[in-house]
Design a protein around this motif. Structure first.
Motif, PDB file in Angstrom:
ATOM      1  N   ASP A 139       0.882  -1.166   0.000  1.00  0.00           N
ATOM      2  CA  ASP A 139       0.000   0.000   0.000  1.00  0.00           C
ATOM      3  C   ASP A 139       0.922   1.220   0.000  1.00  0.00           C
ATOM      4  N   SER A 140       1.368   1.640  -1.184  1.00  0.00           N
ATOM      5  CA  SER A 140       2.380   2.705  -1.220  1.00  0.00           C
ATOM      6  C   SER A 140       1.827   4.037  -0.710  1.00  0.00           C
ATOM      7  N   GLY A 141       0.511   4.250  -0.889  1.00  0.00           N
ATOM      8  CA  GLY A 141      -0.076   5.493  -0.389  1.00  0.00           C
ATOM      9  C   GLY A 141       0.103   5.612   1.120  1.00  0.00           C
ATOM     10  N   TYR A 150       3.208   7.484   2.093  1.00  0.00           N
ATOM     11  CA  TYR A 150       3.113   8.946   1.992  1.00  0.00           C
ATOM     12  C   TYR A 150       2.231   9.501   3.107  1.00  0.00           C
ATOM     13  N   ARG A 151       1.177   8.761   3.447  1.00  0.00           N
ATOM     14  CA  ARG A 151       0.311   9.194   4.555  1.00  0.00           C
ATOM     15  C   ARG A 151       1.091   9.207   5.869  1.00  0.00           C
ATOM     16  N   ILE A 152       1.910   8.159   6.090  1.00  0.00           N
ATOM     17  CA  ILE A 152       2.686   8.058   7.330  1.00  0.00           C
ATOM     18  C   ILE A 152       3.708   9.197   7.397  1.00  0.00           C
ATOM     19  N   ALA A 166      -0.892  13.741   2.541  1.00  0.00           N
ATOM     20  CA  ALA A 166      -0.018  12.782   1.840  1.00  0.00           C
ATOM     21  C   ALA A 166       0.245  13.248   0.417  1.00  0.00           C
ATOM     22  N   SER A 167      -0.810  13.737  -0.239  1.00  0.00           N
ATOM     23  CA  SER A 167      -0.681  14.181  -1.620  1.00  0.00           C
ATOM     24  C   SER A 167       0.316  15.353  -1.695  1.00  0.00           C
ATOM     25  N   LYS A 168       0.350  16.196  -0.662  1.00  0.00           N
ATOM     26  CA  LYS A 168       1.287  17.334  -0.658  1.00  0.00           C
ATOM     27  C   LYS A 168       2.737  16.854  -0.511  1.00  0.00           C
ATOM     28  N   VAL A 169       2.998  15.970   0.467  1.00  0.00           N
ATOM     29  CA  VAL A 169       4.402  15.540   0.651  1.00  0.00           C
ATOM     30  C   VAL A 169       4.850  14.654  -0.518  1.00  0.00           C
ATOM     31  N   ALA A 170       3.874  14.003  -1.187  1.00  0.00           N
ATOM     32  CA  ALA A 170       4.214  13.112  -2.303  1.00  0.00           C
ATOM     33  C   ALA A 170       4.744  13.873  -3.511  1.00  0.00           C
ATOM     34  N   ALA A 171       4.528  15.194  -3.539  1.00  0.00           N
ATOM     35  CA  ALA A 171       5.034  15.995  -4.669  1.00  0.00           C
ATOM     36  C   ALA A 171       6.492  16.396  -4.460  1.00  0.00           C
ATOM     37  N   VAL A 187      11.273  13.192  -1.023  1.00  0.00           N
ATOM     38  CA  VAL A 187      10.437  12.217  -0.305  1.00  0.00           C
ATOM     39  C   VAL A 187      10.283  10.971  -1.173  1.00  0.00           C
ATOM     40  N   ARG A 188      10.014  11.183  -2.466  1.00  0.00           N
ATOM     41  CA  ARG A 188       9.824  10.030  -3.363  1.00  0.00           C
ATOM     42  C   ARG A 188      11.111   9.206  -3.451  1.00  0.00           C
ATOM     43  N   ALA A 189      12.248   9.913  -3.526  1.00  0.00           N
ATOM     44  CA  ALA A 189      13.530   9.198  -3.618  1.00  0.00           C
ATOM     45  C   ALA A 189      13.767   8.398  -2.339  1.00  0.00           C
ATOM     46  N   GLY A 227      -0.831   2.012  -6.011  1.00  0.00           N
ATOM     47  CA  GLY A 227      -0.365   3.396  -5.865  1.00  0.00           C
ATOM     48  C   GLY A 227      -0.667   4.282  -7.047  1.00  0.00           C
ATOM     49  N   ARG A 228       0.271   5.185  -7.336  1.00  0.00           N
ATOM     50  CA  ARG A 228       0.113   6.124  -8.451  1.00  0.00           C
ATOM     51  C   ARG A 228       1.194   5.913  -9.506  1.00  0.00           C
ATOM     52  N   ASP A 229       2.371   5.425  -9.065  1.00  0.00           N
ATOM     53  CA  ASP A 229       3.524   5.300  -9.969  1.00  0.00           C
ATOM     54  C   ASP A 229       4.145   3.908  -9.886  1.00  0.00           C
ATOM     55  N   MET A 230       3.339   2.914  -9.523  1.00  0.00           N
ATOM     56  CA  MET A 230       3.881   1.558  -9.366  1.00  0.00           C
ATOM     57  C   MET A 230       4.370   1.015 -10.712  1.00  0.00           C
ATOM     58  N   GLU A 258      -9.227  18.257  -6.480  1.00  0.00           N
ATOM     59  CA  GLU A 258      -7.986  18.966  -6.130  1.00  0.00           C
ATOM     60  C   GLU A 258      -6.826  17.969  -6.008  1.00  0.00           C
ATOM     61  N   ARG A 259      -7.125  16.819  -5.376  1.00  0.00           N
ATOM     62  CA  ARG A 259      -6.080  15.813  -5.178  1.00  0.00           C
ATOM     63  C   ARG A 259      -5.663  15.196  -6.522  1.00  0.00           C
ATOM     64  N   ASP A 260      -6.646  14.925  -7.391  1.00  0.00           N
ATOM     65  CA  ASP A 260      -6.334  14.397  -8.731  1.00  0.00           C
ATOM     66  C   ASP A 260      -5.397  15.349  -9.464  1.00  0.00           C
ATOM     67  N   ARG A 288      -3.374  17.673  -8.240  1.00  0.00           N
ATOM     68  CA  ARG A 288      -2.024  17.744  -7.663  1.00  0.00           C
ATOM     69  C   ARG A 288      -1.227  16.479  -8.012  1.00  0.00           C
ATOM     70  N   ASP A 289      -1.881  15.310  -7.920  1.00  0.00           N
ATOM     71  CA  ASP A 289      -1.168  14.050  -8.171  1.00  0.00           C
ATOM     72  C   ASP A 289      -0.806  13.885  -9.649  1.00  0.00           C
ATOM     73  N   SER A 290      -1.636  14.449 -10.546  1.00  0.00           N
ATOM     74  CA  SER A 290      -1.382  14.257 -11.979  1.00  0.00           C
ATOM     75  C   SER A 290      -0.443  15.305 -12.554  1.00  0.00           C
ATOM     76  N   GLN A 291      -0.389  16.464 -11.897  1.00  0.00           N
ATOM     77  CA  GLN A 291       0.379  17.562 -12.503  1.00  0.00           C
ATOM     78  C   GLN A 291       1.740  17.775 -11.887  1.00  0.00           C
ATOM     79  N   ARG A 292       2.098  16.996 -10.857  1.00  0.00           N
ATOM     80  CA  ARG A 292       3.404  17.228 -10.235  1.00  0.00           C
ATOM     81  C   ARG A 292       4.518  16.827 -11.199  1.00  0.00           C
ATOM     82  N   ALA A 293       5.719  17.402 -10.949  1.00  0.00           N
ATOM     83  CA  ALA A 293       6.831  17.174 -11.879  1.00  0.00           C
ATOM     84  C   ALA A 293       7.394  15.754 -11.755  1.00  0.00           C
TER      85      ALA A 293
HETATM   86  O1   DC Z   1      -3.648   5.878  -2.264  1.00  0.00           O
HETATM   87  P1   DC Z   1      -3.755   6.875  -1.165  1.00  0.00           P
HETATM   88  O2   DC Z   1      -5.054   7.663  -1.181  1.00  0.00           O
HETATM   89  O3   DC Z   1      -3.499   6.271   0.182  1.00  0.00           O
HETATM   90  O4   DC Z   1      -2.575   7.931  -1.428  1.00  0.00           O
HETATM   91  C1   DC Z   1      -2.453   9.119  -0.692  1.00  0.00           C
HETATM   92  C2   DC Z   1      -1.650  10.126  -1.499  1.00  0.00           C
HETATM   93  O5   DC Z   1      -0.301   9.675  -1.614  1.00  0.00           O
HETATM   94  C3   DC Z   1      -2.113  10.338  -2.928  1.00  0.00           C
HETATM   95  O6   DC Z   1      -3.055  11.410  -3.031  1.00  0.00           O
HETATM   96  C4   DC Z   1      -0.867  10.651  -3.683  1.00  0.00           C
HETATM   97  C5   DC Z   1       0.233   9.987  -2.889  1.00  0.00           C
HETATM   98  N1   DC Z   1       0.735   8.758  -3.529  1.00  0.00           N
HETATM   99  C6   DC Z   1       1.706   8.908  -4.484  1.00  0.00           C
HETATM  100  O7   DC Z   1       2.056  10.032  -4.820  1.00  0.00           O
HETATM  101  N2   DC Z   1       2.285   7.815  -5.035  1.00  0.00           N
HETATM  102  C7   DC Z   1       1.887   6.583  -4.707  1.00  0.00           C
HETATM  103  N3   DC Z   1       2.476   5.531  -5.268  1.00  0.00           N
HETATM  104  C8   DC Z   1       0.850   6.403  -3.756  1.00  0.00           C
HETATM  105  C9   DC Z   1       0.285   7.521  -3.190  1.00  0.00           C
END
Ligand code: DC
Length: 224
Positions: A33-35, A38-40, A100-105, A109-111, A130-133, A180-182, A184-189
């Motif tokens: 559960d990669s999300g 980011y939540r943690i 989580a969506s904010k720190v995920a950008a 953090v991703r590295a 996740g989003r980038d699995m 808003e979350r979509d 941010r998650d889709s438009q980040r670099a």
């Molecule tokens: O899947 P989730 O709702 O638990 O994810 C929370 C946030 O974490 C989501 O809005 C974006 C970020 N996320 C991410 O950037 N990459 C992932 N692989 C999983 C989650």
């Protein structure tokens, strides 16, 4: 033989978690559960009084997160334990998802979380949610799914989930938060939310969970 991987990416509320855990349990595979990671990270930052836009401090925290996923041998339930504290409920709120969506950008953090995610790849197999699995973390995965649903349907599902738990919610506000979350998650670099070139896109708007599970299982038998 290499250890198989199924990746399930997509926007929040598309049903990824339910489908991924069902398939992991049917196959007896591990589940990432990669999300949650980011939540943690966001939860730990807020707990330590670190601003979510303090990129250096949040990245350093992500690199040393004292988190463990403890499986209850009785129920099979997973407890998320941060520095001795069970934070499973705290990280499931809407606020935690947005944080989580904010720190995920943040690239750092991703590295910092990349290897921790790859460490979940163990025999007999892995289902990664996740989003980038399929694009970044496991680009060589055997089977890749992009699970989506209309924003309206996702907001309705979330509303029902919250109502079932006795939590009051406002459908309009939920729809706005999801949009808003979509965005941010889709438009980040770094590692934006998008389907891998070799992913099968499934729109779950008009499908029952069982149908989605069946579709994914049949795709797996075709690709494994
Ligand atoms: O899947 P989730 O709702 O638990 O994810 C929370 C946030 O974490 C989501 O809005 C974006 C970020 N996320 C991410 O950037 N990459 C992932 N692989 C999983 C989650």
């Amino acid at each position: 033989m290499s250890v198989p991987i199924l990746t399930i990416d997509g926007p929040s509320g598309a049903g990824k978690g339910t489908v991924a855990t069902r398939i992991a349990s049917i196959k007896g595979w591990h589940f990432l559960d990669s999300g949650a990671l980011y939540r943690i990270t966001a939860h730990a930052a807020l707990r330590d009084g670190i601003a979510l836009d303090n990129e250096a401090a949040v990245s350093a925290l992500a690199a040393t997160l004292p988190v463990s996923f403890d499986v209850d041998p009785g129920t099979g339930e997973v407890r998320v334990v941060l520095a001795g504290e069970d934070i499973g409920d705290a990280i499931r709120s809407e606020e935690a998802g947005n944080a989580a969506s904010k720190v995920a950008a943040i690239p750092g953090v991703r590295a910092a979380l990349l290897q921790r995610q790859r460490d979940f790849h163990r025999a007999p197999g892995l289902v990664a949610d996740g989003r980038d699995m399929g694009t970044v973390v496991f680009p060589d995965a055997d089977t890749k799914v992009f699970l989506t649903a209309s924003a309206e349907e996702r907001a309705k599902r979330r509303y029902k989930q919250l109502s079932d738990k006795g939590i009051s919610a406002n459908l309009r506000a939920l729809a706005d938060e999801i949009a808003e979350r979509d965005a941010r998650d889709s438009q980040r670099a770094v590692s934006p939310l998008k389907p891998a070139d070799d992913a099968l896109t499934i729109d779950s708007s008009d499908l029952e969970i069982d149908e989605v599970v069946r579709k994914v299982l049949s795709l797996m038998s075709a690709t494994l």
